[in-house]
Design a protein around this motif. Sequence first.
Motif: not given
Length: 134
Positions: A72-73, A134, A131
């Motif tokens: 995710k990161n 967030k 993407s």
Amino acid sequence: MLIVLITFLIGTGVQKAMASAPQDKSHGIGPVKKVDLGPLNKKWIDEGKGIYNMTCVACHDIDQKKLGPALKNVTKTRTPEFIMNLLLNTTQMQKDDPTIKALLKEYNNLPMPDPGLNQAKARSVLEYLRSLVK
């Protein structure tokens, strides 16, 4: 007063840019020397998500460790060039890149298989990974 406000705004912008910049500035080992990032590209995101789901999901989850690290990161901690070079030059990076060698040790020396991507497909995977942040 205006100078203080301008200085604060510039400083805040610099702090935000620094916070969003990858911590590790390495470009890895491979053919990619510079990636120009613009706004997210929906077509590339969709293609990258498909590649991720077919090729990466067996070992990598988005939010938690699996056989490999959560992704995710990853764009917060690695440069776009590093990510693409890992996807394009997997074997050599696992052999010669100190960051990847350390990750291999952390994940029981389980090597990442070469995903067999070309540069355009690797760029789509990068876009999908971008993407997720967030």
